[in-house]
Design a protein around this motif. Structure first.
Motif, PDB file in Angstrom:
ATOM      1  N   ARG A  68       5.161   2.592  -3.462  1.00  0.00           N
ATOM      2  CA  ARG A  68       3.759   2.484  -3.882  1.00  0.00           C
ATOM      3  C   ARG A  68       2.911   1.702  -2.881  1.00  0.00           C
ATOM      4  NH1 ARG A  68       6.626  -0.833  -7.288  1.00  0.00           N
ATOM      5  NH2 ARG A  68       6.009  -3.016  -7.484  1.00  0.00           N
ATOM      6  N   GLY A  69       3.547   0.780  -2.131  1.00  0.00           N
ATOM      7  CA  GLY A  69       2.784   0.024  -1.142  1.00  0.00           C
ATOM      8  C   GLY A  69       2.291   0.907  -0.007  1.00  0.00           C
ATOM      9  N   VAL A  70       3.101   1.880   0.397  1.00  0.00           N
ATOM     10  CA  VAL A  70       2.677   2.824   1.433  1.00  0.00           C
ATOM     11  C   VAL A  70       1.496   3.646   0.932  1.00  0.00           C
ATOM     12  CG1 VAL A  70       3.374   4.860   2.769  1.00  0.00           C
ATOM     13  CG2 VAL A  70       4.962   2.928   2.489  1.00  0.00           C
ATOM     14  N   ILE A  71       1.592   4.139  -0.297  1.00  0.00           N
ATOM     15  CA  ILE A  71       0.504   4.929  -0.874  1.00  0.00           C
ATOM     16  C   ILE A  71      -0.742   4.065  -1.068  1.00  0.00           C
ATOM     17  CG2 ILE A  71      -0.219   6.199  -2.936  1.00  0.00           C
ATOM     18  CD1 ILE A  71       1.668   7.774  -1.117  1.00  0.00           C
ATOM     19  N   ARG A  72      -0.561   2.831  -1.504  1.00  0.00           N
ATOM     20  CA  ARG A  72      -1.705   1.916  -1.666  1.00  0.00           C
ATOM     21  C   ARG A  72      -2.467   1.764  -0.356  1.00  0.00           C
ATOM     22  NH1 ARG A  72       0.969  -3.178  -1.980  1.00  0.00           N
ATOM     23  NH2 ARG A  72       0.876  -2.989   0.298  1.00  0.00           N
ATOM     24  N   ASP A  73      -1.740   1.503   0.733  1.00  0.00           N
ATOM     25  CA  ASP A  73      -2.398   1.273   2.018  1.00  0.00           C
ATOM     26  C   ASP A  73      -3.014   2.548   2.567  1.00  0.00           C
ATOM     27  OD1 ASP A  73      -1.654  -1.361   1.825  1.00  0.00           O
ATOM     28  OD2 ASP A  73       0.089  -1.176   3.138  1.00  0.00           O
ATOM     29  N   TRP A  74      -2.325   3.674   2.393  1.00  0.00           N
ATOM     30  CA  TRP A  74      -2.860   4.969   2.828  1.00  0.00           C
ATOM     31  C   TRP A  74      -4.142   5.312   2.067  1.00  0.00           C
ATOM     32  CZ3 TRP A  74      -2.798   9.256  -0.564  1.00  0.00           C
ATOM     33  CH2 TRP A  74      -3.214  10.461   0.004  1.00  0.00           C
ATOM     34  N   ALA A  75      -4.130   5.084   0.765  1.00  0.00           N
ATOM     35  CA  ALA A  75      -5.308   5.385  -0.049  1.00  0.00           C
ATOM     36  C   ALA A  75      -6.484   4.484   0.328  1.00  0.00           C
ATOM     37  CB  ALA A  75      -4.972   5.240  -1.537  1.00  0.00           C
ATOM     38  N   TYR A  76      -6.184   3.257   0.732  1.00  0.00           N
ATOM     39  CA  TYR A  76      -7.238   2.347   1.188  1.00  0.00           C
ATOM     40  C   TYR A  76      -7.948   2.927   2.408  1.00  0.00           C
ATOM     41  CZ  TYR A  76      -9.504  -1.871   2.976  1.00  0.00           C
ATOM     42  OH  TYR A  76     -10.428  -2.770   3.451  1.00  0.00           O
ATOM     43  N   THR A  77      -7.172   3.481   3.365  1.00  0.00           N
ATOM     44  CA  THR A  77      -7.804   4.069   4.556  1.00  0.00           C
ATOM     45  C   THR A  77      -8.660   5.259   4.170  1.00  0.00           C
ATOM     46  OG1 THR A  77      -6.035   5.654   5.166  1.00  0.00           O
ATOM     47  CG2 THR A  77      -5.792   3.376   5.934  1.00  0.00           C
ATOM     48  N   ALA A  78      -8.224   6.027   3.169  1.00  0.00           N
ATOM     49  CA  ALA A  78      -8.998   7.194   2.735  1.00  0.00           C
ATOM     50  C   ALA A  78     -10.292   6.770   2.040  1.00  0.00           C
ATOM     51  CB  ALA A  78      -8.150   8.060   1.803  1.00  0.00           C
ATOM     52  N   ARG A  79     -10.237   5.683   1.310  1.00  0.00           N
ATOM     53  CA  ARG A  79     -11.401   5.228   0.548  1.00  0.00           C
ATOM     54  C   ARG A  79     -12.432   4.521   1.426  1.00  0.00           C
ATOM     55  NH1 ARG A  79      -8.638   2.467  -2.596  1.00  0.00           N
ATOM     56  NH2 ARG A  79      -9.066   0.328  -1.970  1.00  0.00           N
ATOM     57  N   THR A  80     -11.951   3.734   2.377  1.00  0.00           N
ATOM     58  CA  THR A  80     -12.851   2.849   3.135  1.00  0.00           C
ATOM     59  C   THR A  80     -13.076   3.266   4.580  1.00  0.00           C
ATOM     60  OG1 THR A  80     -11.070   1.404   3.921  1.00  0.00           O
ATOM     61  CG2 THR A  80     -12.015   0.910   1.739  1.00  0.00           C
ATOM     62  N   GLY A  81     -12.167   4.086   5.134  1.00  0.00           N
ATOM     63  CA  GLY A  81     -12.252   4.414   6.559  1.00  0.00           C
ATOM     64  C   GLY A  81     -11.793   3.286   7.451  1.00  0.00           C
ATOM     65  N   ARG A  82     -11.090   2.321   6.887  1.00  0.00           N
ATOM     66  CA  ARG A  82     -10.623   1.152   7.633  1.00  0.00           C
ATOM     67  C   ARG A  82      -9.124   0.957   7.407  1.00  0.00           C
ATOM     68  NH1 ARG A  82     -14.505  -2.644   8.924  1.00  0.00           N
ATOM     69  NH2 ARG A  82     -13.049  -4.350   8.579  1.00  0.00           N
ATOM     70  N   PHE A  83      -8.482   0.310   8.393  1.00  0.00           N
ATOM     71  CA  PHE A  83      -7.106  -0.115   8.175  1.00  0.00           C
ATOM     72  C   PHE A  83      -7.095  -1.310   7.224  1.00  0.00           C
ATOM     73  CE2 PHE A  83      -6.374   1.909  12.408  1.00  0.00           C
ATOM     74  CZ  PHE A  83      -5.353   2.769  12.032  1.00  0.00           C
ATOM     75  N   PRO A  84      -6.074  -1.421   6.374  1.00  0.00           N
ATOM     76  CA  PRO A  84      -6.015  -2.568   5.461  1.00  0.00           C
ATOM     77  C   PRO A  84      -5.670  -3.864   6.196  1.00  0.00           C
ATOM     78  CG  PRO A  84      -4.018  -1.255   5.280  1.00  0.00           C
ATOM     79  CD  PRO A  84      -4.930  -0.497   6.195  1.00  0.00           C
ATOM     80  N   VAL A  85      -6.070  -4.976   5.628  1.00  0.00           N
ATOM     81  CA  VAL A  85      -5.614  -6.280   6.115  1.00  0.00           C
ATOM     82  C   VAL A  85      -4.109  -6.364   5.865  1.00  0.00           C
ATOM     83  CG1 VAL A  85      -5.751  -8.769   5.756  1.00  0.00           C
ATOM     84  CG2 VAL A  85      -7.838  -7.388   5.753  1.00  0.00           C
ATOM     85  N   LEU A  86      -3.350  -6.739   6.877  1.00  0.00           N
ATOM     86  CA  LEU A  86      -1.893  -6.824   6.744  1.00  0.00           C
ATOM     87  C   LEU A  86      -1.429  -8.237   7.052  1.00  0.00           C
ATOM     88  CD1 LEU A  86      -0.839  -3.502   8.548  1.00  0.00           C
ATOM     89  CD2 LEU A  86      -1.183  -3.885   6.096  1.00  0.00           C
ATOM     90  N   ASP A  87      -0.747  -8.836   6.107  1.00  0.00           N
ATOM     91  CA  ASP A  87      -0.256 -10.208   6.268  1.00  0.00           C
ATOM     92  C   ASP A  87      -1.369 -11.148   6.715  1.00  0.00           C
ATOM     93  OD1 ASP A  87       2.296  -9.434   5.516  1.00  0.00           O
ATOM     94  OD2 ASP A  87       2.923  -9.016   7.576  1.00  0.00           O
ATOM     95  N   GLY A  88      -2.549 -10.961   6.153  1.00  0.00           N
ATOM     96  CA  GLY A  88      -3.679 -11.832   6.448  1.00  0.00           C
ATOM     97  C   GLY A  88      -4.386 -11.544   7.761  1.00  0.00           C
TER      98      GLY A  88
END
Length: 285
Positions: free
Chosen positions: A183-203
């Motif tokens: 689910r973490g992979v899908i969470r981060d992938w969906a974030y890129t689809a929603r925002t057009g940005r890479f997610p913050v990773l480990d701060g």
């Protein structure tokens, strides 16, 4: 031997990553090495035709399975907590394990789809000096606003719906898309689809880090790509503000065969020649 390659493994952080090492190409020793990272849910062995084309073009080839796919463990389950941060760190772990074979040779990190996102993030967040060139094929941030026409209005609910199911069930079962995923992979992938940005990773602000990448990039979008059309790769390339980017559109006419997000692998001889030409422009480490 398994098929045309030797199956090896790299242990990292509770996971075991499958790595397929193809025989050295014909010609002088010390050929450039291409390390391939696959698309979401796609097994490393799927890339055998592409690996053959790259070897025919004079390149050494290694293909890794993404964590949780193919020969790599753990299989995605409710207990899995990994996401983009771990997939990105896996790239560094495999490169470190391969170091004796890579030292003194030109090294190209080649990513397809999710594998391309992970390759970019590795260059941004970890030791980018381990790699001399970055090749992105059928890669893009699937930002819903970057899709042509009305398609984006379908991409947004589709991607966020997948994320909702993964959150509810604790794992994405792979219903019609992407194979079974943590689910973490899908969470981060969906974030890129929603925002057009890479997610913050480990701060870490990954957007800023990507903007500092200086590794030369070959960025190739593919005709009739149903998941990452040309504009999604343009959006990603715009983030690589400090990197020299060679942008190419791989057309049906050039390939001599129908193309889409996956089938380019089976019609990749002209593309392999482009990767080899790109590798030839990179300084030897």
């Amino acid at each position: 031997m398994s098929g045309a390659y030797t199956q090896e493994f790299v242990d990292v952080d509770g996971a075991r990553l499958g790595v397929q090492v193809y025989p050295e190409p014909a010609g002088p020793p010390g050929a450039p090495v291409v390390v391939i990272w696959p698309a979401m849910g796609v097994r490393a062995r799927y890339y055998r035709p592409f690996a053959a084309a790259l070897r025919d073009a004079g390149l050494a080839v290694i293909v890794a399975d993404l964590r949780g796919t193919g020969e790599s463990t753990p299989p995605p389950a409710r207990t899995c907590r990994y996401g983009y941060a771990e997939l990105t760190a896996d790239v560094g772990a495999v490169l470190e394990a391969l170091k004796p074979r890579l030292d003194g040779r030109v090294r190209v990190l080649l990513g397809h789809s999710l594998g391309g996102q992970v390759a970019v993030l590795h260059q941004a967040l970890h030791d980018g000096d381990k790699v001399d060139g970055l090749a992105l094929v059928a890669v893009g941030l699937p930002w819903w606003r970057s899709y042509p026409g009305l398609r984006g209005w379908g991409v947004l609910p589709y991607t966020q719906g997948i994320a909702g199911v993964a959150r509810l069930l604790g794992v994405w079962p792979g219903w019609g898309f992407g194979g079974r995923q943590a689910r973490g992979v899908i969470r981060d992938w969906a974030y890129t689809a929603r925002t057009g940005r890479f997610p913050v990773l480990d701060g870490v602000d990954t957007e800023t880090a990507v903007g500092r990448v200086r590794t030369p990039v070959l960025a190739v979008s593919v005709d009739d790509d149903q998941y990452t059309p040309h504009d999604t790769l343009d959006h990603l390339c715009a983030k690589l503000a400090a990197a020299p980017v060679t942008r190419h559109r791989y057309t049906v006419a050039e390939a001599g065969a129908p193309l889409d997000h996956f089938t380019w692998v089976r019609a990749a001889t002209p593309l392999a020649a482009r990767v080899a030409a790109f590798a030839a422009t990179l300084p030897r480490a």
